[in-house]
Design an enzyme around this catalytic site. Structure first.
Site, PDB file in Angstrom:
ATOM      1  N   HIS A 198       0.784  -1.155   0.101  1.00 49.87           N
ATOM      2  CA  HIS A 198       0.165  -0.075   0.125  1.00 49.87           C
ATOM      3  C   HIS A 198       0.931   1.141  -0.137  1.00 49.87           C
ATOM      4  O   HIS A 198       0.606   2.111  -0.783  1.00 49.87           O
ATOM      5  CB  HIS A 198      -1.009  -0.071   1.153  1.00 49.87           C
ATOM      6  CG  HIS A 198      -1.697   1.209   1.270  1.00 49.87           C
ATOM      7  ND1 HIS A 198      -3.329   1.314   1.353  1.00 49.87           N
ATOM      8  CD2 HIS A 198      -1.181   2.366   1.873  1.00 49.87           C
ATOM      9  CE1 HIS A 198      -3.533   2.522   1.502  1.00 49.87           C
ATOM     10  NE2 HIS A 198      -2.671   2.975   2.010  1.00 49.87           N
ATOM     11  N   GLU A 199       1.974   1.322   0.818  1.00 50.26           N
ATOM     12  CA  GLU A 199       2.649   2.506   0.782  1.00 50.26           C
ATOM     13  C   GLU A 199       3.519   3.006  -0.182  1.00 50.26           C
ATOM     14  O   GLU A 199       3.713   3.962  -0.766  1.00 50.26           O
ATOM     15  CB  GLU A 199       3.365   2.397   2.212  1.00 50.26           C
ATOM     16  CG  GLU A 199       2.758   2.310   3.514  1.00 50.26           C
ATOM     17  CD  GLU A 199       1.476   3.404   3.570  1.00 50.26           C
ATOM     18  OE1 GLU A 199       1.885   4.599   3.300  1.00 50.26           O
ATOM     19  OE2 GLU A 199       0.796   3.331   4.620  1.00 50.26           O
ATOM     20  N   HIS A 202       1.603   4.602  -2.730  1.00 45.46           N
ATOM     21  CA  HIS A 202       1.646   5.875  -2.632  1.00 45.46           C
ATOM     22  C   HIS A 202       2.852   6.495  -3.171  1.00 45.46           C
ATOM     23  O   HIS A 202       3.038   7.648  -3.728  1.00 45.46           O
ATOM     24  CB  HIS A 202       1.620   6.254  -0.945  1.00 45.46           C
ATOM     25  CG  HIS A 202       0.003   6.216  -0.428  1.00 45.46           C
ATOM     26  ND1 HIS A 202      -0.968   6.390  -1.234  1.00 45.46           N
ATOM     27  CD2 HIS A 202      -0.100   5.733   0.751  1.00 45.46           C
ATOM     28  CE1 HIS A 202      -1.899   6.572  -0.221  1.00 45.46           C
ATOM     29  NE2 HIS A 202      -1.798   5.719   0.607  1.00 45.46           N
ATOM     30  N   ASP A 224      -9.277   9.245  -7.289  1.00 47.49           N
ATOM     31  CA  ASP A 224      -7.910   8.475  -7.206  1.00 47.49           C
ATOM     32  C   ASP A 224      -7.040   8.922  -8.253  1.00 47.49           C
ATOM     33  O   ASP A 224      -5.978   8.232  -8.485  1.00 47.49           O
ATOM     34  CB  ASP A 224      -7.956   7.335  -6.713  1.00 47.49           C
ATOM     35  CG  ASP A 224      -8.584   6.384  -7.927  1.00 47.49           C
ATOM     36  OD1 ASP A 224      -9.030   6.737  -8.844  1.00 47.49           O
ATOM     37  OD2 ASP A 224      -8.528   5.299  -7.427  1.00 47.49           O
TER      38      ASP A 224
END
Ligand code: ARG
Ligand code: ZN
Ligand code: CA
Length: 422
Positions: A198-199, A202, A224
């Site tokens: 997930h990170e 980003h 998004d």
């Protein structure tokens, strides 16, 4: 974290907007015709620990790299759980990760640093990213994905920097040691390494799947910036059963890595997210594409790259069939390891025939009149790209060189059988 940064630097919003426009344009121009090469990202993991338990094992770190390589290549075992309506959207993002094998100085590394700290916990204040504040300074963030693993304050699992949102020295991903990898200290329900998935999403410019509009007047109004993810009201937690409809969608794509569900309940990126990440790498993190972080370390005897030479005599080489475009390299000098490099490797853009070598000596002397030198062309099949097989060689006399030097001319060494190189 981004809200914090925006409060400190109001210019961020406009920069991110520009970046989004550029990315959209790049994706449109490609129009699905994505080049099919895999992009590899060198990773350095900085373990910052106070208690021994926080000093997670190499094996646990490797388990996280494995998860990233599975999730970003759609090789995850749970890929088959994607519900049928979203099956066609689930993507192999063609991004891979390596624990760095070469550090910023070209030396061998296992891609892991370990730092003992006196800090009990860290938070989103970035202290973990600086040696001076009890953390560990980043490796050059344009060449490595820096991941810090530490004890984060509850309930934070991790946080990341969107490209262009912070100064280069703060760029990277931070993950709590309890949610890193899938063995050792990893704790359910966040014990499948998906916090890093997930990170890193980003870090590659993905936003949350629900459009980060939670609590706003219009919770279906956010985006998004990815076209193939369904509009979604808010984040999901736990393990929702599909479909949970919102904003008129056919069911939240809660199984997307960019939602907030349990690790066991997220198992896909979409094609659009993959395109956005790759476009980001190619345009806003392009240093990663040319990083040598995943290459084997240099051995002292090896040819170094031209870039790493810090001194020495110039070597100019020409591609005869390209109307003499000039490239430069070095014959001698010290490489970045401080060793004298006697020969330097160059990579021509295509197959070339080497008819001759031309030496431009400034001074020359010899003690005996019949001293010979040898000019040799090798291929790069030796260890770590060092000289391997001799492709061609010829001798020339130093007497000849001395005459040439006196006449301010070159010494050309021709090969009766010119070697073909690529
Ligand atoms: N930044 C998010 C948090 O700290 C990460 C959520 C990751 N979710 C997961 N299932 N691993 O809450
Ligand atoms: Zn997030
Ligand atoms: Ca929303």
């Amino acid at each position: 974290y981004l809200n914090d940064k925006q409060a400190q630097d109001p210019g961020i919003e406009a920069r991110l907007q520009l970046m989004n426009e550029k990315i959209q344009q790049v994706i449109q121009e490609k129009d699905g015709k994505n080049n099919r090469n895999v992009i590899r990202i060198p990773v350095v993991v900085h373990v910052v620990y106070k208690l021994p338990v926080q000093n997670i094992s190499d094996a646990q770190i490797q388990s996280q790299i494995d998860v990233l390589n599975e999730d970003y290549r759609r090789l995850n075992v749970d890929a088959s759980l994607v519900p049928p309506p979203y099956e066609p959207l689930a993507a192999d993002c063609q991004i891979e990760f390596c624990l760095a094998s070469r550090d910023p100085n070209g030396q061998a590394t296992n891609g892991i640093t370990r730092t003992l700290t006196t800090a009990n916990t860290f938070s989103i204040n970035d202290a973990v990213k600086r040696t001076s504040t009890g953390g560990k300074d980043a490796w050059p963030t344009d060449k490595y994905l820096n991941i810090w693993v530490c004890n984060l304050t509850n309930p934070l699992l991790g946080f990341a920097t969107i490209p262009g949102s912070v100064n280069a020295d703060l760029d990277g991903v931070v993950i709590a040691y309890k949610y890193f990898g899938r063995i050792g200290t990893a704790e359910a329900p966040y014990n499948k390494g998906r916090t890093a998935t997930h990170e890193v999403g980003h870090w590659l410019n993905l936003l949350h799947i629900w459009g980060d509009d939670e609590g706003s007047a219009d919770p279906c109004g956010g985006t998004d910036q990815v076209t193939d993810t369904p509009n979604q009201e808010d984040e999901n937690y736990g393990c929702p059963t599909f479909p949970q409809e919102s904003c008129g969608n056919d069911g939240d794509m809660s199984m997307n890595y960019m939602d907030y569900v349990n690790d066991a309940c997220m198992y896909m990126f979409t094609t659009g997210q993959g395109n956005r990440m790759r476009a980001t790498l190619e345009n806003f993190r392009s240093g990663i594409l040319t990083s040598s972080g995943c290459l084997p370390a240099l051995a002292p005897s090896d040819c170094d790259t031209l870039n790493n030479i810090t001194g020495g005599d110039g070597l100019v080489y020409y591609f005869m069939n390209e109307i003499f475009p000039e490239e430069t390299g070095y014959l001698t000098g010290n490489n970045s390891l401080g060793y004298q490099a006697f020969a330097e490797k160059y990579t021509s853009p295509e197959v070339q025939i080497i008819n001759s070598l031309r030496f431009d000596f400034a001074i020359a002397s010899t003690q005996s009149s019949n001293t010979m030198a040898t000019a040799i062309v090798w291929d790069a099949t030796g260890p770590n790209g060092a000289p391997g097989n001799v492709l061609a060689q010829n001798t020339f006399s130093l007497e000849e060189v001395i005459v040439n030097v006196d006449n301010f001319s070159f010494t050309d060494v021709y090969f009766p059988e010119p070697p073909t190189v690529n």
